[in-house]
Write a protein that holds these residues in place. Structure first.
Motif, PDB file in Angstrom:
ATOM      1  N   GLN A  26       1.089  -1.167  -0.062  1.00  0.00           N
ATOM      2  CA  GLN A  26       0.226   0.249   0.100  1.00  0.00           C
ATOM      3  C   GLN A  26       1.200   1.646  -0.476  1.00  0.00           C
ATOM      4  OE1 GLN A  26      -2.289  -1.809   3.531  1.00  0.00           O
ATOM      5  NE2 GLN A  26      -3.772  -1.086   2.760  1.00  0.00           N
ATOM      6  N   PRO A  27       2.300   0.918  -0.795  1.00  0.00           N
ATOM      7  CA  PRO A  27       2.268   2.476  -1.202  1.00  0.00           C
ATOM      8  C   PRO A  27       1.842   3.502  -1.594  1.00  0.00           C
ATOM      9  CG  PRO A  27       3.775   1.147  -2.973  1.00  0.00           C
ATOM     10  CD  PRO A  27       2.403   0.420  -1.955  1.00  0.00           C
ATOM     11  N   TRP A  28       1.701   5.318  -0.529  1.00  0.00           N
ATOM     12  CA  TRP A  28       0.930   6.088  -1.734  1.00  0.00           C
ATOM     13  C   TRP A  28       1.715   7.224  -1.122  1.00  0.00           C
ATOM     14  CZ3 TRP A  28      -1.834  10.193   1.141  1.00  0.00           C
ATOM     15  CH2 TRP A  28      -1.479   9.766   2.892  1.00  0.00           C
ATOM     16  N   ALA A  29       1.517   8.486  -2.075  1.00  0.00           N
ATOM     17  CA  ALA A  29       2.603   9.325  -1.913  1.00  0.00           C
ATOM     18  C   ALA A  29       1.031  10.860  -1.533  1.00  0.00           C
ATOM     19  CB  ALA A  29       3.722  10.161  -3.219  1.00  0.00           C
ATOM     20  N   ARG A  30       1.001  11.849  -1.051  1.00  0.00           N
ATOM     21  CA  ARG A  30       0.312  12.597  -0.690  1.00  0.00           C
ATOM     22  C   ARG A  30       0.218  13.513  -1.828  1.00  0.00           C
ATOM     23  NH1 ARG A  30      -1.587  15.052   4.182  1.00  0.00           N
ATOM     24  NH2 ARG A  30      -0.240  14.104   5.784  1.00  0.00           N
ATOM     25  N   ALA A  31      -0.346  14.091  -2.521  1.00  0.00           N
ATOM     26  CA  ALA A  31      -1.029  14.915  -3.208  1.00  0.00           C
ATOM     27  C   ALA A  31      -0.173  16.563  -2.725  1.00  0.00           C
ATOM     28  CB  ALA A  31      -2.202  15.248  -3.847  1.00  0.00           C
ATOM     29  N   THR A  32       0.403  16.893  -3.840  1.00  0.00           N
ATOM     30  CA  THR A  32       0.554  18.318  -3.224  1.00  0.00           C
ATOM     31  C   THR A  32       0.521  19.483  -4.345  1.00  0.00           C
ATOM     32  OG1 THR A  32       2.519  18.208  -4.678  1.00  0.00           O
ATOM     33  CG2 THR A  32       3.084  17.581  -2.676  1.00  0.00           C
ATOM     34  N   VAL A  33       0.662  21.018  -3.738  1.00  0.00           N
ATOM     35  CA  VAL A  33      -0.225  21.959  -3.993  1.00  0.00           C
ATOM     36  C   VAL A  33       1.034  22.228  -5.289  1.00  0.00           C
ATOM     37  CG1 VAL A  33      -2.146  22.332  -2.947  1.00  0.00           C
ATOM     38  CG2 VAL A  33      -0.010  23.673  -2.143  1.00  0.00           C
ATOM     39  N   GLU A  34       0.341  22.656  -5.765  1.00  0.00           N
ATOM     40  CA  GLU A  34       1.630  23.870  -6.920  1.00  0.00           C
ATOM     41  C   GLU A  34       2.897  24.878  -5.776  1.00  0.00           C
ATOM     42  OE1 GLU A  34       0.308  25.648 -10.445  1.00  0.00           O
ATOM     43  OE2 GLU A  34       1.954  25.413 -11.401  1.00  0.00           O
ATOM     44  N   GLY A  35       4.278  25.176  -6.496  1.00  0.00           N
ATOM     45  CA  GLY A  35       5.036  25.543  -5.365  1.00  0.00           C
ATOM     46  C   GLY A  35       5.472  24.626  -4.429  1.00  0.00           C
TER      47      GLY A  35
END
Ligand SMILES: [Cu+2]
Length: 156
Positions: A26-35
């Motif tokens: 279950q590897p996952w990366a957190r969504a980021t916002v621009e910048g």
């Protein structure tokens, strides 16, 4: 340490077919916002090698550096810092990397991590061979109560 539901365990075992001594689920990366120049990633790591090991770092095309971090309570303020010597992976145990606790940190992100993107990360261990996993970019799981507070602290 949480028990993994049997159905997830069965799925994981069929995928890895016992090939790897260290299994990453279950590897996952957190969504980021621009910048954003930093981002977190999480997973469950099971060490079936019979020997204690450490997750010491990694690499990925999406970031300058991949570090292993933890959160510490500093007089009531949760701060994160790099784990000296790596995240311990005890033999025969599953170690959870999750928001508010141990996590992978992308430093110097080269692009925005958008929902549904796939990110390849090569994990490096002290003993075991490096392992490349594909992480799906997700939002914070709704089931995890600590997740929101963790996200706020990445700015300090
Ligand atoms: Cu961090």
């Amino acid at each position: 340490m949480k028990k993994i539901p049997a159905i997830l365990l069965a799925a994981a075992l069929s995928q890895t077919a016992w090939a790897a001594d260290i299994t990453v689920e279950q590897p996952w990366a957190r969504a980021t916002v621009e910048g954003m120049t930093m981002g977190g990633a999480f997973m469950n790591i099971t060490n079936n090698t019979g020997k204690n090991d450490f997750l010491i770092g990694g690499s990925s095309a999406v970031a300058d550096k991949v570090e292993v971090h933890t959160h510490v309570n500093d007089n009531g303020v949760m701060r994160m810092r790099e784990v000296a010597g790596g995240i311990p992976l005890k033999a025969g145990q599953t170690t959870e990397l999750k928001p508010g606790s141990y996590h992978i940190m992308f430093m110097g992100l080269k692009k925005q991590l958008k929902l549904g993107d796939k990110v390849e990360v090569t994990l490096k261990f002290k003993r075991a061979k490096p392992q490349t996993v594909t992480m799906e970019v997700q939002n914070v799981p709704k089931t995890n109560g600590n997740a929101d507070s963790h996200g706020m602290k990445h700015t300090h």
